[in-house]
Design a protein around this motif. Sequence first.
Motif, PDB file in Angstrom:
ATOM      1  N   LYS A   1      31.677  54.615  35.764  1.00 38.37           N
ATOM      2  CA  LYS A   1      31.849  53.856  34.291  1.00 38.37           C
ATOM      3  C   LYS A   1      32.968  54.415  33.696  1.00 38.37           C
ATOM      4  O   LYS A   1      34.421  54.157  33.266  1.00 38.37           O
ATOM      5  N   SER A   2      32.922  55.816  34.189  1.00 35.31           N
ATOM      6  CA  SER A   2      34.079  57.060  32.943  1.00 35.31           C
ATOM      7  C   SER A   2      35.887  57.082  33.795  1.00 35.31           C
ATOM      8  O   SER A   2      36.602  56.865  33.184  1.00 35.31           O
ATOM      9  N   ALA A   3      35.627  55.973  35.436  1.00 30.58           N
ATOM     10  CA  ALA A   3      36.801  55.911  36.116  1.00 30.58           C
ATOM     11  C   ALA A   3      37.312  54.235  35.509  1.00 30.58           C
ATOM     12  O   ALA A   3      38.791  54.090  35.728  1.00 30.58           O
ATOM     13  N   MET A   4      35.994  53.611  35.395  1.00 32.85           N
ATOM     14  CA  MET A   4      36.603  52.336  35.441  1.00 32.85           C
ATOM     15  C   MET A   4      37.581  52.136  33.518  1.00 32.85           C
ATOM     16  O   MET A   4      37.786  51.172  33.476  1.00 32.85           O
ATOM     17  N   GLN A   5      37.239  52.751  32.999  1.00 34.34           N
ATOM     18  CA  GLN A   5      37.870  52.727  31.970  1.00 34.34           C
ATOM     19  C   GLN A   5      39.450  53.159  31.291  1.00 34.34           C
ATOM     20  O   GLN A   5      40.003  51.842  30.557  1.00 34.34           O
ATOM     21  N   PHE A   6      39.765  53.451  32.843  1.00 31.92           N
ATOM     22  CA  PHE A   6      41.104  53.246  32.829  1.00 31.92           C
ATOM     23  C   PHE A   6      42.258  52.083  33.097  1.00 31.92           C
ATOM     24  O   PHE A   6      43.428  52.068  32.620  1.00 31.92           O
ATOM     25  N   GLU A   7      41.230  51.169  33.387  1.00 30.36           N
ATOM     26  CA  GLU A   7      42.154  49.779  33.308  1.00 30.36           C
ATOM     27  C   GLU A   7      42.087  49.364  31.668  1.00 30.36           C
ATOM     28  O   GLU A   7      43.630  48.349  31.473  1.00 30.36           O
ATOM     29  N   THR A   8      41.530  49.851  30.952  1.00 24.01           N
ATOM     30  CA  THR A   8      42.000  49.784  30.003  1.00 24.01           C
ATOM     31  C   THR A   8      43.710  50.060  29.251  1.00 24.01           C
ATOM     32  O   THR A   8      44.013  49.206  27.991  1.00 24.01           O
ATOM     33  N   LEU A   9      44.160  50.613  29.973  1.00 22.05           N
ATOM     34  CA  LEU A   9      44.879  51.853  29.768  1.00 22.05           C
ATOM     35  C   LEU A   9      45.987  51.010  30.621  1.00 22.05           C
ATOM     36  O   LEU A   9      47.882  51.268  31.068  1.00 22.05           O
ATOM     37  N   GLY A  10      46.272  49.593  31.498  1.00 24.39           N
ATOM     38  CA  GLY A  10      47.080  48.650  32.206  1.00 24.39           C
ATOM     39  C   GLY A  10      46.709  49.702  33.875  1.00 24.39           C
ATOM     40  O   GLY A  10      48.177  49.192  34.416  1.00 24.39           O
ATOM     41  N   MET A  11      46.234  50.339  33.535  1.00 26.21           N
ATOM     42  CA  MET A  11      46.319  51.161  35.452  1.00 26.21           C
ATOM     43  C   MET A  11      45.252  50.485  35.842  1.00 26.21           C
ATOM     44  O   MET A  11      44.556  49.930  35.964  1.00 26.21           O
ATOM     45  N   ARG A  12      45.348  50.521  37.003  1.00 21.98           N
ATOM     46  CA  ARG A  12      44.529  50.192  38.365  1.00 21.98           C
ATOM     47  C   ARG A  12      43.514  51.513  38.585  1.00 21.98           C
ATOM     48  O   ARG A  12      43.767  52.457  38.557  1.00 21.98           O
ATOM     49  N   VAL A  13      42.338  50.375  39.179  1.00 23.49           N
ATOM     50  CA  VAL A  13      41.961  52.156  39.738  1.00 23.49           C
ATOM     51  C   VAL A  13      40.907  51.158  40.814  1.00 23.49           C
ATOM     52  O   VAL A  13      40.548  50.744  40.726  1.00 23.49           O
ATOM     53  N   VAL A  14      40.469  52.430  41.543  1.00 21.73           N
ATOM     54  CA  VAL A  14      40.009  52.578  43.168  1.00 21.73           C
ATOM     55  C   VAL A  14      38.648  53.729  43.125  1.00 21.73           C
ATOM     56  O   VAL A  14      39.168  55.282  42.747  1.00 21.73           O
ATOM     57  N   ILE A  15      37.795  53.325  43.229  1.00 19.40           N
ATOM     58  CA  ILE A  15      36.891  53.821  43.656  1.00 19.40           C
ATOM     59  C   ILE A  15      36.260  54.485  44.677  1.00 19.40           C
ATOM     60  O   ILE A  15      36.020  53.261  45.619  1.00 19.40           O
ATOM     61  N   LEU A  16      36.302  55.821  45.511  1.00 21.31           N
ATOM     62  CA  LEU A  16      35.590  55.414  46.900  1.00 21.31           C
ATOM     63  C   LEU A  16      34.577  56.752  46.786  1.00 21.31           C
ATOM     64  O   LEU A  16      33.598  57.607  46.541  1.00 21.31           O
ATOM     65  N   ARG A  17      32.860  54.968  47.516  1.00 18.93           N
ATOM     66  CA  ARG A  17      31.832  55.745  47.631  1.00 18.93           C
ATOM     67  C   ARG A  17      31.795  56.695  48.536  1.00 18.93           C
ATOM     68  O   ARG A  17      31.211  55.852  50.182  1.00 18.93           O
ATOM     69  N   THR A  18      31.319  58.109  48.952  1.00 23.27           N
ATOM     70  CA  THR A  18      31.788  58.537  49.918  1.00 23.27           C
ATOM     71  C   THR A  18      30.136  59.269  50.528  1.00 23.27           C
ATOM     72  O   THR A  18      29.577  59.282  49.601  1.00 23.27           O
ATOM     73  N   GLY A  19      30.587  59.148  52.141  1.00 20.80           N
ATOM     74  CA  GLY A  19      29.285  59.172  52.782  1.00 20.80           C
ATOM     75  C   GLY A  19      28.821  60.830  52.991  1.00 20.80           C
ATOM     76  O   GLY A  19      30.055  62.002  52.195  1.00 20.80           O
ATOM     77  N   ILE A  20      28.548  61.212  54.153  1.00 22.60           N
ATOM     78  CA  ILE A  20      28.215  62.654  54.667  1.00 22.60           C
ATOM     79  C   ILE A  20      29.308  62.484  55.241  1.00 22.60           C
ATOM     80  O   ILE A  20      30.165  62.518  56.207  1.00 22.60           O
ATOM     81  N   VAL A  21      30.159  64.267  53.920  1.00 20.80           N
ATOM     82  CA  VAL A  21      31.651  63.975  55.500  1.00 20.80           C
ATOM     83  C   VAL A  21      31.661  65.102  56.193  1.00 20.80           C
ATOM     84  O   VAL A  21      30.779  66.343  55.948  1.00 20.80           O
ATOM     85  N   LEU A  22      31.761  64.948  57.105  1.00 24.45           N
ATOM     86  CA  LEU A  22      32.071  65.489  58.074  1.00 24.45           C
ATOM     87  C   LEU A  22      33.676  67.076  58.956  1.00 24.45           C
ATOM     88  O   LEU A  22      34.159  66.522  58.525  1.00 24.45           O
ATOM     89  N   ALA A  23      32.886  67.829  58.782  1.00 25.53           N
ATOM     90  CA  ALA A  23      34.476  69.035  58.290  1.00 25.53           C
ATOM     91  C   ALA A  23      34.133  70.010  59.336  1.00 25.53           C
ATOM     92  O   ALA A  23      33.099  70.793  58.694  1.00 25.53           O
ATOM     93  N   LYS A  24      35.008  70.373  59.245  1.00 25.34           N
ATOM     94  CA  LYS A  24      34.579  72.440  60.455  1.00 25.34           C
ATOM     95  C   LYS A  24      34.485  73.334  59.192  1.00 25.34           C
ATOM     96  O   LYS A  24      33.754  74.623  59.465  1.00 25.34           O
ATOM     97  N   GLU A  25      35.328  72.637  57.970  1.00 22.97           N
ATOM     98  CA  GLU A  25      35.399  74.272  56.894  1.00 22.97           C
ATOM     99  C   GLU A  25      34.226  73.598  56.463  1.00 22.97           C
ATOM    100  O   GLU A  25      33.854  75.525  56.002  1.00 22.97           O
ATOM    101  N   ASP A  26      33.401  73.195  56.017  1.00 23.25           N
ATOM    102  CA  ASP A  26      32.191  73.394  54.734  1.00 23.25           C
ATOM    103  C   ASP A  26      31.431  71.881  55.606  1.00 23.25           C
ATOM    104  O   ASP A  26      31.694  71.680  55.899  1.00 23.25           O
ATOM    105  N   GLY A  27      31.001  71.963  54.368  1.00 16.16           N
ATOM    106  CA  GLY A  27      30.288  70.797  54.099  1.00 16.16           C
ATOM    107  C   GLY A  27      28.571  70.611  54.601  1.00 16.16           C
ATOM    108  O   GLY A  27      28.088  71.623  55.417  1.00 16.16           O
ATOM    109  N   ALA A  28      27.989  69.039  54.985  1.00 17.66           N
ATOM    110  CA  ALA A  28      26.933  68.988  55.559  1.00 17.66           C
ATOM    111  C   ALA A  28      26.716  69.758  57.205  1.00 17.66           C
ATOM    112  O   ALA A  28      25.280  69.930  57.785  1.00 17.66           O
TER     113      ALA A  28
END
Length: 304
Positions: free
Chosen positions: A146-173
């Motif tokens: 909701k805090s991201a979607m409010q930017f649409e009221t400023l005439g901006m395009r909003v994209v939200i990426l619902r991220t799963g478990i990130v596989l990375a060698k540096e850190d994470g799960a």
Amino acid sequence: MSSILITGGTGLVGTRLAKLLSQNEHQVSLLSRSSGNSEHKTFIWNPEKKIFPIEALNNVDFIVHLAGAGIADKYWTKKYKEKIVRSRVDSANLIFEVLKNNPHQVKCFISASATGYYGESGETWVDETRPPADDFLGNTCKVWEKSAMQFETLGMRVVILRTGIVLAKEDGAVKPMALSVKLFAGAAFGDGEQYMPWIHLDDLCREYEFAISNQSLHGAYNAVAPSPVKNSFFVKTLGKVLHRPIWPINIPGFVLKTILGEKAVVVLQGQRVTNEKIRQEGFAFKYNDVRVALEEVLKSNEVK
């Protein structure tokens, strides 16, 4: 070439994303609580104290909002749960107020979210139309988005990426799970039947760049690989990649709840998430198979 400002740019995703965008000739700057040792220009901010350096917006076309306290970093006390929410929402609200009250050329706001939005889904495939779960993670993602979607009221395009478990060698799960497997202590969690919606770090960063480059994208998209796997399969695959046996007896859910408290839902709750929406937009994943992804992440066969 675009100018991109990344909040949380010194974290796991932000660091790799900044590198990718720079390699592809975008101009990248960061918003961070400390200067750190990043090779990118870094502006210091403090959302709690509403400190925002206006000069950070100079010539910026896109904002990628990754800032937020780690979901799994600490025990979920009441205070830390409030921090998890506030660190995401208050920071977005501060950016919104700054953009609302100052001249700028930002045309798109891209925010992280999480597949925890959906809650436990069992065997049911879930897409972006599923409503948020009425639990801590679901409600956190709801107000975060909701805090991201409010930017649409400023005439901006909003994209939200619902991220799963990130596989990375540096850190994470992967890092703690791989270490337990390496030490001959690998085992599935709970009944092992919960789905793990995963994504390789490189694909996630490519998806952020895809959202930047494609004006047709707006709203929420699942940032997960095409093949979510059950926890038991993931752990067994990790064992094969590391050439270690996996215990045939799972770690009971009550044990994890005793150790982790409410935070145990992070590993015991699963979502069988589809990425059909982003693929329909033309995004192609490099890592579709979890074993291939884990082999790349752990290709040195060392867990440091």
